[in-house]
Write a protein that holds these residues in place. Structure first.
Motif, PDB file in Angstrom:
ATOM      1  N   CYS A 121      12.642  11.976  -9.947  1.00  0.00           N
ATOM      2  CA  CYS A 121      12.331  11.070  -8.841  1.00  0.00           C
ATOM      3  C   CYS A 121      12.265   9.620  -9.318  1.00  0.00           C
ATOM      4  N   MET A 122      11.819   9.424 -10.540  1.00  0.00           N
ATOM      5  CA  MET A 122      11.741   8.076 -11.078  1.00  0.00           C
ATOM      6  C   MET A 122      13.130   7.459 -11.244  1.00  0.00           C
ATOM      7  N   PRO A 140       0.801  -1.233   0.000  1.00  0.00           N
ATOM      8  CA  PRO A 140       0.000   0.000   0.000  1.00  0.00           C
ATOM      9  C   PRO A 140       0.835   1.285   0.000  1.00  0.00           C
ATOM     10  N   GLN A 141       2.132   1.172   0.306  1.00  0.00           N
ATOM     11  CA  GLN A 141       2.994   2.360   0.335  1.00  0.00           C
ATOM     12  C   GLN A 141       3.460   2.761  -1.064  1.00  0.00           C
ATOM     13  N   LEU A 142       3.221   1.881  -2.043  1.00  0.00           N
ATOM     14  CA  LEU A 142       3.712   2.140  -3.393  1.00  0.00           C
ATOM     15  C   LEU A 142       2.681   2.918  -4.199  1.00  0.00           C
ATOM     16  N   GLY A 143       2.502   4.167  -3.812  1.00  0.00           N
ATOM     17  CA  GLY A 143       1.585   5.045  -4.533  1.00  0.00           C
ATOM     18  C   GLY A 143       2.359   6.147  -5.212  1.00  0.00           C
ATOM     19  N   ALA A 144       2.120   7.361  -4.760  1.00  0.00           N
ATOM     20  CA  ALA A 144       2.833   8.507  -5.314  1.00  0.00           C
ATOM     21  C   ALA A 144       4.319   8.388  -4.986  1.00  0.00           C
ATOM     22  N   LEU A 145       5.133   9.099  -5.781  1.00  0.00           N
ATOM     23  CA  LEU A 145       6.576   9.072  -5.553  1.00  0.00           C
ATOM     24  C   LEU A 145       6.899   9.912  -4.327  1.00  0.00           C
ATOM     25  N   THR A 146       7.143   9.230  -3.214  1.00  0.00           N
ATOM     26  CA  THR A 146       7.458   9.891  -1.952  1.00  0.00           C
ATOM     27  C   THR A 146       8.693   9.233  -1.345  1.00  0.00           C
ATOM     28  N   THR A 147       9.158   9.806  -0.264  1.00  0.00           N
ATOM     29  CA  THR A 147      10.281   9.206   0.457  1.00  0.00           C
ATOM     30  C   THR A 147       9.943   7.793   0.909  1.00  0.00           C
ATOM     31  N   VAL A 148       8.708   7.605   1.382  1.00  0.00           N
ATOM     32  CA  VAL A 148       8.294   6.286   1.874  1.00  0.00           C
ATOM     33  C   VAL A 148       8.267   5.269   0.733  1.00  0.00           C
ATOM     34  N   VAL A 199       6.755  -0.705 -10.975  1.00  0.00           N
ATOM     35  CA  VAL A 199       7.609  -0.131 -12.021  1.00  0.00           C
ATOM     36  C   VAL A 199       6.817   0.025 -13.325  1.00  0.00           C
ATOM     37  N   ARG A 200       5.955  -0.953 -13.648  1.00  0.00           N
ATOM     38  CA  ARG A 200       5.115  -0.829 -14.852  1.00  0.00           C
ATOM     39  C   ARG A 200       4.201   0.383 -14.757  1.00  0.00           C
ATOM     40  N   LYS A 201       3.627   0.588 -13.578  1.00  0.00           N
ATOM     41  CA  LYS A 201       2.760   1.747 -13.369  1.00  0.00           C
ATOM     42  C   LYS A 201       3.535   3.052 -13.556  1.00  0.00           C
ATOM     43  N   LEU A 202       4.745   3.093 -13.015  1.00  0.00           N
ATOM     44  CA  LEU A 202       5.571   4.293 -13.155  1.00  0.00           C
ATOM     45  C   LEU A 202       5.980   4.515 -14.609  1.00  0.00           C
ATOM     46  N   GLN A 203       6.216   3.420 -15.346  1.00  0.00           N
ATOM     47  CA  GLN A 203       6.575   3.546 -16.756  1.00  0.00           C
ATOM     48  C   GLN A 203       5.436   4.180 -17.546  1.00  0.00           C
TER      49      GLN A 203
END
Length: 220
Positions: A174-175, A103-111, A135-139
């Protein structure tokens, strides 16, 4: 011994506190509930090195699920040394941590960045699946950002979109950190820093060389 050591900690110097906490964290015996009061106070200590070890020790007084939740909460600490120590501790929980990190893998944050680092280090099939999905989502987001940046570059009124362009470029930067965190088990820290500098820079030749190096990293 542990109780005696902890009893001396409140009046000790920060460096002595840090060393004592490292000793306690290195002990095979689980800390008893009687240590919680002192450890809770030290987990809010102003010295990051003391705080980091105290957070890890405090997590060892809880059930495994509660410990993972406490450590994940500490991934948002303002000091990088605390975040790194906590991330190291999370790795030992394997897929129990994987399930709660998802659940922490949402927006690009420090967490989320620290969560990627932990998942890459855990390296189990489950952790790799979670990481690959993120990673696919970020791509997909990167592709959208690239199209928007191309549109802004071709706009006759580019200055009007300067703030959006800045945000998009910051997102892309950030990516880079996410990719390097995902590759962290396979590349040395010094090389990771060099790649980060190259990929965040404007020199196209250095960027191309960095991409080639990343492409050569063997898949785990």
């Amino acid at each position: 011994f542990a109780l005696l050591l902890l009893a001396c900690l409140p009046t000790a110097e920060p460096e002595q506190q840090r060393r004592a906490l490292i000793l306690l964290n290195g002990s095979a015996a689980s800390p008893c509930a009687a240590t919680m009061g002192i450890t809770q106070r030290l987990a809010k200590h102003g010295d990051p090195a003391v705080r980091a070890e105290a957070i890890v020790l405090l997590s060892r007084t809880s059930s495994r699920v509660a410990a993972v939740r406490q450590l994940i909460a500490a991934l948002d600490d303002p000091d990088g040394r605390v975040r790194h120590r906590v991330a190291e501790a999370l790795c030992s929980y394997g897929d129990r941590a994987t399930a709660l990190l998802r659940p922490q893998l949402g927006a690009l944050t420090t967490v989320s960045l620290e969560a990627v680092w932990v998942l890459a280090r855990i390296g189990s099939p489950g952790a790799r699946r979670v990481l690959a999905g993120y990673v696919r989502k970020l791509q997909q987001e990167a592709n959208r950002s690239s199209r928007l940046l191309e549109w802004i570059a071709a706009s006759s009124d580019r200055a009007s979109w300067s703030m959006l362009e800045l945000c998009l470029r910051d997102h892309q930067a950030c990516m880079v950190d996410v990719v390097l965190a995902a590759l962290s088990p396979a590349i040395e820290l010094r090389l990771a820093r060099q790649l980060r500098a190259a990929l965040r820079g404007s020199d196209q030749r250095r960027r191309a060389s960095a991409f080639e190096l990343i492409a050569a990293v063997p898949a785990s």
